[in-house]
Design an enzyme around this catalytic site. Structure first.
Site, PDB file in Angstrom:
ATOM      1  N   PHE A  63      46.517  11.099  21.990  1.00 32.08           N
ATOM      2  CA  PHE A  63      45.809   9.918  21.467  1.00 32.08           C
ATOM      3  C   PHE A  63      44.620  10.315  20.599  1.00 32.08           C
ATOM      4  CE2 PHE A  63      42.865  10.469  24.979  1.00 32.08           C
ATOM      5  CZ  PHE A  63      43.675  10.832  26.051  1.00 32.08           C
ATOM      6  N   ALA A  64      44.310   9.400  19.658  1.00 29.60           N
ATOM      7  CA  ALA A  64      43.168   9.556  18.756  1.00 29.60           C
ATOM      8  C   ALA A  64      42.235   8.380  18.972  1.00 29.60           C
ATOM      9  CB  ALA A  64      43.651   9.581  17.310  1.00 29.60           C
ATOM     10  N   TRP A  65      40.940   8.666  19.102  1.00 31.01           N
ATOM     11  CA  TRP A  65      39.936   7.593  19.170  1.00 31.01           C
ATOM     12  C   TRP A  65      38.572   8.137  18.794  1.00 31.01           C
ATOM     13  CZ3 TRP A  65      39.303   5.642  24.971  1.00 31.01           C
ATOM     14  CH2 TRP A  65      39.292   6.730  25.844  1.00 31.01           C
ATOM     15  N   ASN A  66      37.663   7.203  18.387  1.00 34.39           N
ATOM     16  CA  ASN A  66      36.336   7.562  17.908  1.00 34.39           C
ATOM     17  C   ASN A  66      35.285   6.737  18.633  1.00 34.39           C
ATOM     18  OD1 ASN A  66      37.535   9.122  15.770  1.00 34.39           O
ATOM     19  ND2 ASN A  66      37.832   7.227  14.631  1.00 34.39           N
ATOM     20  N   HIS A  73      23.485  -5.038  11.696  1.00 34.68           N
ATOM     21  CA  HIS A  73      23.357  -5.500  10.306  1.00 34.68           C
ATOM     22  C   HIS A  73      23.773  -4.376   9.355  1.00 34.68           C
ATOM     23  CE1 HIS A  73      21.349  -9.275  11.495  1.00 34.68           C
ATOM     24  NE2 HIS A  73      21.098  -8.533  12.566  1.00 34.68           N
ATOM     25  N   ASP A  79      24.800 -12.684   9.848  1.00 35.67           N
ATOM     26  CA  ASP A  79      23.458 -12.889  10.404  1.00 35.67           C
ATOM     27  C   ASP A  79      23.483 -14.136  11.288  1.00 35.67           C
ATOM     28  OD1 ASP A  79      22.502 -10.798   8.823  1.00 35.67           O
ATOM     29  OD2 ASP A  79      21.341 -12.085   7.479  1.00 35.67           O
ATOM     30  N   HIS A  83      18.498 -13.794  14.507  1.00 34.76           N
ATOM     31  CA  HIS A  83      18.035 -12.661  13.694  1.00 34.76           C
ATOM     32  C   HIS A  83      16.631 -12.904  13.142  1.00 34.76           C
ATOM     33  CE1 HIS A  83      17.937  -9.356  10.967  1.00 34.76           C
ATOM     34  NE2 HIS A  83      18.179 -10.049   9.877  1.00 34.76           N
ATOM     35  N   HIS A 212      16.885 -15.964   4.840  1.00 36.96           N
ATOM     36  CA  HIS A 212      16.729 -15.693   6.280  1.00 36.96           C
ATOM     37  C   HIS A 212      15.887 -16.788   6.947  1.00 36.96           C
ATOM     38  CE1 HIS A 212      17.946 -11.613   5.035  1.00 36.96           C
ATOM     39  NE2 HIS A 212      18.291 -11.433   6.282  1.00 36.96           N
TER      40      HIS A 212
HETATM   41  C1  23J Z   1      15.926  -6.939   9.050  1.00 40.15           C
HETATM   42  C2  23J Z   1      14.714  -7.212   8.451  1.00 40.15           C
HETATM   43  C3  23J Z   1      14.685  -7.766   7.193  1.00 40.15           C
HETATM   44  C4  23J Z   1      15.854  -8.049   6.541  1.00 40.15           C
HETATM   45  C5  23J Z   1      17.116  -7.793   7.141  1.00 40.15           C
HETATM   46  C6  23J Z   1      17.118  -7.228   8.377  1.00 40.15           C
HETATM   47  C7  23J Z   1      18.395  -8.106   6.452  1.00 40.15           C
HETATM   48  O1  23J Z   1      18.478  -8.307   5.281  1.00 40.15           O
HETATM   49  C8  23J Z   1      19.630  -8.285   7.248  1.00 40.15           C
HETATM   50  O2  23J Z   1      20.554  -7.459   7.223  1.00 40.15           O
HETATM   51  O3  23J Z   1      19.737  -9.315   7.906  1.00 40.15           O
HETATM   52  S1  23J Z   1      15.801  -8.748   4.944  1.00 40.15           S
HETATM   53 MN    MN Z   2      21.746  -9.002   8.370  1.00 46.32          MN
END
Ligand code: 23J
Ligand code: MN
Length: 262
Positions: A63-66, A73, A79, A83, A212
């Site tokens: 078997f192969a695995w990682n 992120h 997101d 977050h 965000h």
């Molecule tokens: C952490 C802090 C700031 C940002 C981000 C992550 C992302 O862009 C993300 O991947 O959600 S701007």
């Molecule tokens: Mn992100």
């Protein structure tokens, strides 16, 4: 048509290829471009690592695995509301608690590839989106909206993808008024082909990082590093963007899929 007949028809057309599955994810590996926050943040998300456990050898004869080093992120990813601080109080704002029905939805593809090629700091405004709607039709409640910039064509080279200089990263994204307008349409989320959902220069906007800040404030989702949006129509495709069910996760790499009529 009844829902069961529609679904049977979908199944049949997937099998004939009349409905095509377009892969909107980039490849995950040590060369995947990764966000680099300024040095004032001591910790950063790591480069992806893939470590072999075995591959038909003394550690695993048949078997192969990682195992992986993989930030939430990283690469083509999702997101979740938790977050960002503005989304911190949503109990359904984590990868394991969000309503999964929401992540399968029609997608609106706003083509900004020409503008972004001419100006890497191109910003999509509410007025741009309204002009796009006048041409292609209104953005509907519960739908995805993604910004096509063809930035995935840079993903083979992290420096080209991040496009940073002394003044910081330069990549296209939305203005605060654009995100507010999309949220007024009650979208499920916003997607970008760049490293994150915000423009490279979004740290200087009001509020900082409006995609965000505002998306997650309203319990909506973000998609980053999307690929192959040039293979999608402006309207009519369905996007499937399911995060891994990470316990209290703030995001997750995804295999983003679009169902497209051929
Ligand atoms: C952490 C802090 C700031 C940002 C981000 C992550 C992302 O862009 C993300 O991947 O959600 S701007
Ligand atoms: Mn992100």
């Amino acid at each position: 048509m009844s829902a069961s007949a529609t679904l049977a028809d979908l199944g049949a057309k997937l099998l004939t290829g009349e409905i095509e599955v377009v892969d909107c994810s980039g490849r995950l590996g040590p060369d995947t471009p990764i966000l680099q926050l300024p040095e004032d943040f001591a910790k950063n998300t790591p480069k992806i690592e893939i470590h072999k456990i075995s591959e038909y050898d003394s550690d695993g004869p048949f078997f192969a695995w990682n195992w992986l080093v993989l930030g939430e992120h990283s690469g083509t990813h999702f997101d979740a509301p938790h977050h960002w601080i503005t989304g911190k109080d949503y109990e359904d704002g984590y990868t394991d608690t969000l309503n999964i029905q929401r992540v399968v939805a029609p997608v609106n593809v706003i083509d900004c590839s020409k503008e972004s090629a001419e100006n890497p700091d191109f910003l999509l405004t509410a007025d741009h989106v309204k002009a796009w709607e006048a041409e292609h039709g209104e953005i509907g409640e519960g739908e995805w909206v993604v910004m096509r910039t063809d930035w995935d064509k840079r993903a083979h080279d992290e420096a080209l993808f991040l496009n940073a200089d002394e003044t910081g990263p330069h990549s296209p994204g939305p203005t605060p008024d654009c995100v507010e307008y999309l949220l007024s349409k009650k979208i499920v989320g916003w997607g970008s082909q760049c490293i994150g959902t915000d423009a490279g220069q979004a740290g200087g906007m009001t509020p900082p990082f409006p995609a965000h800040n505002l998306l997650h404030r309203d319990n909506c989702f973000g998609l980053a590093s999307l690929a192959n949006l040039d293979k999608l129509p402006a309207k009519g495709a369905i996007m499937v963007c399911a995060p891994l069910k990470i316990a209290r996760g703030t995001g997750s790499p995804i295999r983003a899929l679009a169902l497209v009529a051929k």
